[in-house]
Design a protein around this motif. Sequence first.
Motif, mmCIF file in Angstrom:
data_model
loop_
_atom_site.group_PDB
_atom_site.id
_atom_site.type_symbol
_atom_site.label_atom_id
_atom_site.label_comp_id
_atom_site.label_asym_id
_atom_site.label_seq_id
_atom_site.Cartn_x
_atom_site.Cartn_y
_atom_site.Cartn_z
ATOM 1 N N PHE A 15 -9.600 2.783 -9.705
ATOM 2 C CA PHE A 15 -9.977 3.704 -8.634
ATOM 3 C C PHE A 15 -10.034 2.974 -7.296
ATOM 4 N N LEU A 16 -10.638 1.793 -7.271
ATOM 5 C CA LEU A 16 -10.686 1.024 -6.025
ATOM 6 C C LEU A 16 -9.292 0.728 -5.507
ATOM 7 N N ARG A 17 -8.410 0.333 -6.413
ATOM 8 C CA ARG A 17 -7.038 0.003 -6.012
ATOM 9 C C ARG A 17 -6.323 1.231 -5.445
ATOM 10 N N SER A 18 -6.499 2.388 -6.087
ATOM 11 C CA SER A 18 -5.819 3.600 -5.621
ATOM 12 C C SER A 18 -6.324 4.029 -4.247
ATOM 13 N N ARG A 22 -4.138 3.787 -0.174
ATOM 14 C CA ARG A 22 -3.837 4.967 0.638
ATOM 15 C C ARG A 22 -4.256 4.797 2.103
ATOM 16 N N ILE A 23 -4.999 3.737 2.408
ATOM 17 C CA ILE A 23 -5.510 3.556 3.768
ATOM 18 C C ILE A 23 -4.498 2.782 4.609
ATOM 19 N N ARG A 24 -4.185 3.312 5.757
ATOM 20 C CA ARG A 24 -3.332 2.610 6.703
ATOM 21 C C ARG A 24 -4.187 1.652 7.534
ATOM 22 N N PRO A 25 -3.650 0.509 7.904
ATOM 23 C CA PRO A 25 -4.437 -0.428 8.715
ATOM 24 C C PRO A 25 -4.998 0.213 9.987
ATOM 25 N N ALA A 26 -4.200 1.081 10.607
ATOM 26 C CA ALA A 26 -4.653 1.724 11.849
ATOM 27 C C ALA A 26 -5.884 2.599 11.617
ATOM 28 N N ALA A 75 -21.271 0.048 0.597
ATOM 29 C CA ALA A 75 -20.394 -0.655 1.532
ATOM 30 C C ALA A 75 -18.921 -0.425 1.200
ATOM 31 N N LEU A 76 -18.579 -0.431 -0.084
ATOM 32 C CA LEU A 76 -17.194 -0.178 -0.490
ATOM 33 C C LEU A 76 -16.773 1.248 -0.161
ATOM 34 N N ALA A 77 -17.681 2.206 -0.356
ATOM 35 C CA ALA A 77 -17.367 3.600 -0.048
ATOM 36 C C ALA A 77 -17.035 3.772 1.426
ATOM 37 N N ARG A 78 -17.775 3.074 2.287
ATOM 38 C CA ARG A 78 -17.506 3.164 3.719
ATOM 39 C C ARG A 78 -16.212 2.450 4.076
ATOM 40 N N ALA A 79 -16.005 1.265 3.498
ATOM 41 C CA ALA A 79 -14.781 0.519 3.801
ATOM 42 C C ALA A 79 -13.537 1.279 3.370
ATOM 43 N N LEU A 80 -13.631 1.998 2.263
ATOM 44 C CA LEU A 80 -12.486 2.729 1.720
ATOM 45 C C LEU A 80 -12.375 4.157 2.266
ATOM 46 N N ARG A 81 -13.295 4.546 3.155
ATOM 47 C CA ARG A 81 -13.272 5.880 3.773
ATOM 48 C C ARG A 81 -13.293 6.979 2.708
ATOM 49 N N LEU A 82 -14.188 6.842 1.725
ATOM 50 C CA LEU A 82 -14.247 7.811 0.639
ATOM 51 C C LEU A 82 -14.908 9.102 1.106
ATOM 52 N N SER A 83 -14.481 10.208 0.515
ATOM 53 C CA SER A 83 -15.167 11.475 0.722
ATOM 54 C C SER A 83 -16.484 11.437 -0.042
ATOM 55 N N ALA A 84 -17.346 12.436 0.168
ATOM 56 C CA ALA A 84 -18.626 12.473 -0.535
ATOM 57 C C ALA A 84 -18.417 12.550 -2.052
ATOM 58 N N ASP A 85 -17.455 13.342 -2.504
ATOM 59 C CA ASP A 85 -17.201 13.457 -3.944
ATOM 60 C C ASP A 85 -16.685 12.132 -4.507
ATOM 61 N N GLU A 86 -15.806 11.467 -3.762
ATOM 62 C CA GLU A 86 -15.277 10.179 -4.210
ATOM 63 C C GLU A 86 -16.384 9.129 -4.253
ATOM 64 N N ARG A 87 -17.263 9.149 -3.268
ATOM 65 C CA ARG A 87 -18.381 8.221 -3.252
ATOM 66 C C ARG A 87 -19.264 8.404 -4.480
ATOM 67 N N ALA A 105 -28.899 4.423 1.906
ATOM 68 C CA ALA A 105 -27.593 4.268 1.266
ATOM 69 C C ALA A 105 -26.745 5.530 1.374
ATOM 70 N N SER A 106 -27.093 6.404 2.301
ATOM 71 C CA SER A 106 -26.363 7.662 2.455
ATOM 72 C C SER A 106 -24.890 7.407 2.751
ATOM 73 N N HIS A 107 -24.081 8.310 2.266
ATOM 74 C CA HIS A 107 -22.650 8.243 2.533
ATOM 75 C C HIS A 107 -22.381 8.663 3.968
ATOM 76 N N VAL A 108 -21.628 7.843 4.700
ATOM 77 C CA VAL A 108 -21.251 8.185 6.064
ATOM 78 C C VAL A 108 -19.967 8.996 6.021
ATOM 79 N N HIS A 109 -19.977 10.141 6.672
ATOM 80 C CA HIS A 109 -18.794 10.997 6.679
ATOM 81 C C HIS A 109 -17.612 10.220 7.256
ATOM 82 N N PRO A 110 -16.439 10.249 6.573
ATOM 83 C CA PRO A 110 -15.277 9.502 7.073
ATOM 84 C C PRO A 110 -14.905 9.851 8.508
#
Length: 300
Positions: A15-18, A22-26, A75-87, A105-110
């Motif tokens: 899951f982390l790899r997938s 999908r994230i572009r550097p920009a 921290a990983l959820a924020r770095a990977l820009r996960l949605s709330a469900d993905e988090r 530890a709340s999820h920050v909206h992407p």
Amino acid sequence: MDGMSAVKYAELGAFLRSRRERIRPADVGLPAGPRRRVPGLRREEIAQLAGASVDYYNELERGAGSQPSEQMIAALARALRLSADERDYLYRLADRPVPVQGGAASHVHPGMLDLLGRMPSTPAQVITDLHVTLVQNPLAVALVGEQTGLRGPRASFVHRWFTEPDTRLLYPEADHEGQSRAFVADLRAAAARRDAKDPEAGSMIRTLLAVSPEFAALWADHDVAFRRDDRKRIVHPTIGLIEVNCLNLFSEDGRQRLLWFTPAVGTESAGLLELLGVVGTQEVVSSPRRTGGSSPTRSG
């Protein structure tokens, strides 16, 4: 393996790899570079964004290593820009309890993270409705201090404002009464917006009523008003007094706010904020003032 089955470790790594691919550097403010051979970000880039070692993150993607902590999952959820469900899914893969929305530890909206990343020259941070700071950009850390490492009741700046006197060093003493009144009115509005049985807001209010006569007196006034914009005077330990406008962008449910600070018109604050970018976070690292031995007292 700590508390996790081999199957879950493998699923976590996949899951982390997938999500990384999908994230572009920009998307996270990184240059694309001429020799990028893999889709998305490199492992070392995600590790850096999450504050993890490259070796540890590599182990996670390989389905090995130790069970990630709740703080690392956040921290990983924020770095990977996960949605709330993905988090939430990531927490469950790691056999960690999904945190209650509104805490440290709340999820920050992407979308808020994206906006924060597009404001490199403006001090900005994302906080909860109870004034728990979730993420800051470097200029916000330089302006108001590092705020994101606290847990429990102390994670809320409002709690610290009424229980830890050194917290008030951020503002001139003449402004303390107005800040106190505004914090209490904002807290009453936030608590009313939450469910009546919300344990976090209720516990915070009961604690402050018991330990702070000032809070109890202001709470009895029944003032209610969200802090949508403020003109603040911030005492910076290196630069001095900086007068700023503090603006808020609320999430749809009101649980999170993006705060950013702009120079107040008619003052010298524009030049001072530019100087802040030069000074950087050196003053935060060198400041001897501490509260409880765990973090700088300066916070916003």
